[in-house]
Motif scaffolding. Structure first.
Motif, PDB file in Angstrom:
ATOM      1  N   ASP A  52       0.835  -1.271  -0.071  1.00 38.70           N
ATOM      2  CA  ASP A  52      -0.068  -0.083   0.100  1.00 38.70           C
ATOM      3  C   ASP A  52       0.767   1.186   0.009  1.00 38.70           C
ATOM      4  O   ASP A  52       1.406   1.356   0.940  1.00 38.70           O
ATOM      5  CB  ASP A  52      -0.987  -0.142   1.136  1.00 38.70           C
ATOM      6  CG  ASP A  52      -1.971   1.099   1.157  1.00 38.70           C
ATOM      7  OD1 ASP A  52      -1.638   2.051   0.520  1.00 38.70           O
ATOM      8  OD2 ASP A  52      -2.895   0.925   2.081  1.00 38.70           O
ATOM      9  N   PRO A  53       1.029   1.992  -0.940  1.00 40.88           N
ATOM     10  CA  PRO A  53       1.702   3.211  -1.115  1.00 40.88           C
ATOM     11  C   PRO A  53       1.348   4.094   0.159  1.00 40.88           C
ATOM     12  O   PRO A  53       2.411   5.033   0.565  1.00 40.88           O
ATOM     13  CB  PRO A  53       1.329   3.765  -2.472  1.00 40.88           C
ATOM     14  CG  PRO A  53       0.150   3.242  -3.008  1.00 40.88           C
ATOM     15  CD  PRO A  53       0.033   1.887  -2.202  1.00 40.88           C
ATOM     16  N   GLU A  54       0.305   4.211   0.689  1.00 39.50           N
ATOM     17  CA  GLU A  54      -0.171   5.201   1.621  1.00 39.50           C
ATOM     18  C   GLU A  54       0.662   4.837   2.993  1.00 39.50           C
ATOM     19  O   GLU A  54       0.802   5.745   3.968  1.00 39.50           O
ATOM     20  CB  GLU A  54      -1.367   4.882   2.051  1.00 39.50           C
ATOM     21  CG  GLU A  54      -2.553   5.653   1.029  1.00 39.50           C
ATOM     22  CD  GLU A  54      -3.739   5.818   1.298  1.00 39.50           C
ATOM     23  OE1 GLU A  54      -4.400   5.632   2.394  1.00 39.50           O
ATOM     24  OE2 GLU A  54      -4.760   5.874   0.372  1.00 39.50           O
ATOM     25  N   ASP A  76       7.759   3.423   7.881  1.00 39.18           N
ATOM     26  CA  ASP A  76       7.208   4.654   7.992  1.00 39.18           C
ATOM     27  C   ASP A  76       5.826   4.560   8.979  1.00 39.18           C
ATOM     28  O   ASP A  76       5.369   5.659   9.446  1.00 39.18           O
ATOM     29  CB  ASP A  76       6.672   5.422   6.628  1.00 39.18           C
ATOM     30  CG  ASP A  76       8.037   5.489   5.575  1.00 39.18           C
ATOM     31  OD1 ASP A  76       9.052   5.712   6.224  1.00 39.18           O
ATOM     32  OD2 ASP A  76       7.699   5.608   4.663  1.00 39.18           O
ATOM     33  N   VAL A  77       5.390   3.292   9.191  1.00 38.48           N
ATOM     34  CA  VAL A  77       4.081   3.061   9.977  1.00 38.48           C
ATOM     35  C   VAL A  77       4.466   2.142  10.911  1.00 38.48           C
ATOM     36  O   VAL A  77       5.119   1.274  10.525  1.00 38.48           O
ATOM     37  CB  VAL A  77       2.878   2.818   8.959  1.00 38.48           C
ATOM     38  CG1 VAL A  77       1.702   2.473   9.811  1.00 38.48           C
ATOM     39  CG2 VAL A  77       2.447   4.131   7.989  1.00 38.48           C
ATOM     40  N   ALA A  94       0.918   3.911  14.962  1.00 39.13           N
ATOM     41  CA  ALA A  94       1.930   5.326  15.160  1.00 39.13           C
ATOM     42  C   ALA A  94       2.253   6.010  13.858  1.00 39.13           C
ATOM     43  O   ALA A  94       2.530   5.187  12.956  1.00 39.13           O
ATOM     44  CB  ALA A  94       3.238   4.887  16.040  1.00 39.13           C
ATOM     45  N   LEU A  95       2.155   7.093  13.741  1.00 37.33           N
ATOM     46  CA  LEU A  95       2.409   7.863  12.704  1.00 37.33           C
ATOM     47  C   LEU A  95       3.445   9.060  13.181  1.00 37.33           C
ATOM     48  O   LEU A  95       3.462   9.311  14.135  1.00 37.33           O
ATOM     49  CB  LEU A  95       1.315   8.611  11.809  1.00 37.33           C
ATOM     50  CG  LEU A  95       0.289   7.483  11.133  1.00 37.33           C
ATOM     51  CD1 LEU A  95      -1.047   8.239  10.914  1.00 37.33           C
ATOM     52  CD2 LEU A  95       0.644   6.822   9.830  1.00 37.33           C
ATOM     53  N   PRO A  96       4.047   9.737  12.007  1.00 39.25           N
ATOM     54  CA  PRO A  96       4.996  10.823  12.782  1.00 39.25           C
ATOM     55  C   PRO A  96       4.054  11.710  13.481  1.00 39.25           C
ATOM     56  O   PRO A  96       4.752  12.523  14.482  1.00 39.25           O
ATOM     57  CB  PRO A  96       5.343  11.333  11.375  1.00 39.25           C
ATOM     58  CG  PRO A  96       5.502  10.335  10.462  1.00 39.25           C
ATOM     59  CD  PRO A  96       4.231   9.514  10.849  1.00 39.25           C
ATOM     60  N   GLN A  97       2.780  11.789  13.409  1.00 35.41           N
ATOM     61  CA  GLN A  97       2.095  12.817  14.116  1.00 35.41           C
ATOM     62  C   GLN A  97       1.922  12.306  15.618  1.00 35.41           C
ATOM     63  O   GLN A  97       1.514  13.015  16.183  1.00 35.41           O
ATOM     64  CB  GLN A  97       0.738  13.304  13.552  1.00 35.41           C
ATOM     65  CG  GLN A  97       1.080  13.853  12.044  1.00 35.41           C
ATOM     66  CD  GLN A  97       1.113  12.603  11.178  1.00 35.41           C
ATOM     67  OE1 GLN A  97       1.394  11.375  11.207  1.00 35.41           O
ATOM     68  NE2 GLN A  97       1.094  13.064   9.691  1.00 35.41           N
ATOM     69  N   GLY A  98       2.149  11.147  15.915  1.00 30.90           N
ATOM     70  CA  GLY A  98       1.633  10.405  17.195  1.00 30.90           C
ATOM     71  C   GLY A  98       1.088   9.195  16.939  1.00 30.90           C
ATOM     72  O   GLY A  98       0.797   8.729  16.278  1.00 30.90           O
ATOM     73  N   ARG A  99       0.963   8.632  18.285  1.00 26.96           N
ATOM     74  CA  ARG A  99       0.447   7.349  18.394  1.00 26.96           C
ATOM     75  C   ARG A  99      -0.909   7.257  18.886  1.00 26.96           C
ATOM     76  O   ARG A  99      -1.525   8.114  19.533  1.00 26.96           O
ATOM     77  CB  ARG A  99       1.210   6.609  19.828  1.00 26.96           C
ATOM     78  CG  ARG A  99       0.912   5.292  19.876  1.00 26.96           C
ATOM     79  CD  ARG A  99       1.877   4.428  20.681  1.00 26.96           C
ATOM     80  NE  ARG A  99       3.063   4.387  20.298  1.00 26.96           N
ATOM     81  CZ  ARG A  99       3.538   3.370  19.480  1.00 26.96           C
ATOM     82  NH1 ARG A  99       2.641   2.489  19.006  1.00 26.96           N
ATOM     83  NH2 ARG A  99       4.845   3.286  19.328  1.00 26.96           N
ATOM     84  N   LEU A 100      -1.760   6.393  18.223  1.00 27.38           N
ATOM     85  CA  LEU A 100      -3.212   6.274  18.195  1.00 27.38           C
ATOM     86  C   LEU A 100      -3.506   4.846  18.898  1.00 27.38           C
ATOM     87  O   LEU A 100      -3.020   4.073  18.411  1.00 27.38           O
ATOM     88  CB  LEU A 100      -3.958   6.155  17.187  1.00 27.38           C
ATOM     89  CG  LEU A 100      -5.275   6.108  16.918  1.00 27.38           C
ATOM     90  CD1 LEU A 100      -6.195   7.440  17.586  1.00 27.38           C
ATOM     91  CD2 LEU A 100      -5.991   6.033  15.498  1.00 27.38           C
ATOM     92  N   PRO A 101      -4.251   4.848  20.291  1.00 24.23           N
ATOM     93  CA  PRO A 101      -4.458   3.571  20.488  1.00 24.23           C
ATOM     94  C   PRO A 101      -5.763   2.833  20.007  1.00 24.23           C
ATOM     95  O   PRO A 101      -6.505   3.534  19.818  1.00 24.23           O
ATOM     96  CB  PRO A 101      -4.914   3.872  22.194  1.00 24.23           C
ATOM     97  CG  PRO A 101      -5.165   5.354  22.228  1.00 24.23           C
ATOM     98  CD  PRO A 101      -4.420   5.899  20.977  1.00 24.23           C
ATOM     99  N   LEU A 102      -5.598   1.628  19.986  1.00 26.08           N
ATOM    100  CA  LEU A 102      -6.467   0.909  19.128  1.00 26.08           C
ATOM    101  C   LEU A 102      -6.957  -0.270  20.084  1.00 26.08           C
ATOM    102  O   LEU A 102      -6.182  -0.651  20.774  1.00 26.08           O
ATOM    103  CB  LEU A 102      -5.997   0.284  17.806  1.00 26.08           C
ATOM    104  CG  LEU A 102      -5.436   1.295  16.780  1.00 26.08           C
ATOM    105  CD1 LEU A 102      -4.843   0.596  15.800  1.00 26.08           C
ATOM    106  CD2 LEU A 102      -6.637   2.195  16.267  1.00 26.08           C
ATOM    107  N   GLU A 103      -8.068  -0.662  19.630  1.00 28.95           N
ATOM    108  CA  GLU A 103      -8.608  -2.098  20.386  1.00 28.95           C
ATOM    109  C   GLU A 103      -9.117  -2.895  19.195  1.00 28.95           C
ATOM    110  O   GLU A 103      -9.930  -2.421  18.377  1.00 28.95           O
ATOM    111  CB  GLU A 103      -9.559  -1.859  21.483  1.00 28.95           C
ATOM    112  CG  GLU A 103      -8.915  -1.480  22.722  1.00 28.95           C
ATOM    113  CD  GLU A 103     -10.009  -1.486  23.780  1.00 28.95           C
ATOM    114  OE1 GLU A 103      -9.985  -2.159  24.732  1.00 28.95           O
ATOM    115  OE2 GLU A 103     -10.902  -0.674  23.707  1.00 28.95           O
TER     116      GLU A 103
END
Length: 147
Positions: A52-54, A76-77, A94-103
């Motif tokens: 996936d290029p994204e 990168d991701v 996590a992206l360069p902008q920050g970490r997102l908690p997931l469930e």
């Protein structure tokens, strides 16, 4: 002697072709990649560059055994997700902008595999920072790379 050779063969990395099918709502994405498959300590590992290029330059590792599937991304991701049938498990993205908690609440896991080859499917509800983000269905089809 024969058993030792078989054990060594199981630990060898094999080149494979991977078809990744994901479905969320009415969107279906199909991607293909080349990767490596190996068996270690009762678990299979599948490693490939994300097609996936994204996702930029990201390597995915999918680890599975009889009880769960774990998907780890580096590059990168960065992400770490675990799937256990009938359970809600924590993870992160996590992206360069920050970490997102997931469930993830995993509805079911289906294995149609022989020696790591075949298909591995699962569906789950994703929660991002506590908010329902949708149901996702994934299927990996893993085949030996033809020379």
């Amino acid at each position: 002697m024969r058993l030792r050779r078989r054990e060594r063969m199981r630990h060898m990395k094999r080149s494979v072709r991977i078809r990744i099918e994901s479905k969320q709502a009415d969107q279906v994405h199909v991607r293909e990649a080349s990767g490596e498959l190996y068996d270690r300590n009762g678990s299979y590992y599948l490693r490939y560059a994300e097609p996936d290029p994204e996702l930029g330059k990201t390597t995915a590792t999918v680890k599975w055994d009889e009880s769960h599937i774990k998907v780890i991304r580096h590059g990168d991701v960065e992400s770490d997700l675990t799937f256990r049938s009938g359970e809600r498990t924590p993870g992160s993205f996590a992206l360069p902008q920050g970490r997102l908690p997931l469930e993830c609440y995993t509805h079911g896991i289906e294995r149609k595999l022989s020696d790591g080859l075949g298909s591995l499917s699962w569906s789950y509800d994703m929660y991002a920072d506590g908010t329902y983000a949708g149901r996702i269905r994934l299927r990996l089809t893993i085949e030996e790379e033809q020379a």
